[in-house]
Design an enzyme around this catalytic site. Sequence first.
Site, PDB file in Angstrom:
ATOM      1  N   HIS A  10      -2.223   1.706  -2.544  1.00 44.89           N
ATOM      2  CA  HIS A  10      -1.957   2.519  -3.737  1.00 44.89           C
ATOM      3  C   HIS A  10      -0.902   1.880  -4.643  1.00 44.89           C
ATOM      4  O   HIS A  10      -0.114   1.026  -4.211  1.00 44.89           O
ATOM      5  CB  HIS A  10      -1.515   3.929  -3.340  1.00 44.89           C
ATOM      6  CG  HIS A  10      -0.203   3.965  -2.604  1.00 44.89           C
ATOM      7  ND1 HIS A  10       1.010   3.809  -3.229  1.00 44.89           N
ATOM      8  CD2 HIS A  10       0.066   4.126  -1.294  1.00 44.89           C
ATOM      9  CE1 HIS A  10       1.987   3.884  -2.351  1.00 44.89           C
ATOM     10  NE2 HIS A  10       1.438   4.065  -1.149  1.00 44.89           N
ATOM     11  N   GLU A  79      -0.683   7.316   5.954  1.00 40.06           N
ATOM     12  CA  GLU A  79       0.374   6.384   6.335  1.00 40.06           C
ATOM     13  C   GLU A  79       0.989   6.797   7.663  1.00 40.06           C
ATOM     14  O   GLU A  79       0.891   7.951   8.088  1.00 40.06           O
ATOM     15  CB  GLU A  79       1.440   6.340   5.229  1.00 40.06           C
ATOM     16  CG  GLU A  79       2.598   5.395   5.464  1.00 40.06           C
ATOM     17  CD  GLU A  79       2.199   3.922   5.616  1.00 40.06           C
ATOM     18  OE1 GLU A  79       1.540   3.581   6.633  1.00 40.06           O
ATOM     19  OE2 GLU A  79       2.569   3.122   4.747  1.00 40.06           O
TER      20      GLU A  79
END
Length: 188
Positions: A10, A79
């Site tokens: 990202h 994550e």
Amino acid sequence: MPSEIWLVRHGETEWSRSGQHTSRTDLPLTPNGELQAAKLKAMLAGHSFALVLSSPMQRAIETCRLVGLTPEISKDLMEWDYGDYEGLTTAEIQKQVPNWTVWTGASPNGETVDQVGARADRVISRALAAKGDVALFGHGHLSRILAARWVGLGPSGGQLLALSTASLSVLGYERETRVIRLWNQTSS
């Protein structure tokens, strides 16, 4: 030729810019992160994917949207859960735990490197079942672990693979051997 996995990290967030550990805190992209993600579009232009997966975090979903793709959400792409260290920098953690790294130290109330590795293995299995190339939109540490697992390293092997925000990496094959074909390519 066997299919490839295209890993997209990202774009920039406030915490990725400051070095704070960000897992379950759902931060948006900064204006710069939006620009970074939009620039990735040219790197993926003209490529078709049999499967597009994204972490459920808005920073990953928005990066995917800005490159012009619509993802299926996968919690396995979230994550690493940093537990009590969420929002702290490594330097802040090392004041309490000298020499701590995410790769070698515990994250109280978070995940171990092996737990993150197990999620990465599930993502790889899912990607291998797709009939064509796969795009994965996710995060730094998880993507590094996924690449390490792809080439047969243990999950902690991800510590050897630095990864920038808004980067593209490609996991593929040389003959029948799994390799990293491209790593940490950014548009700037």
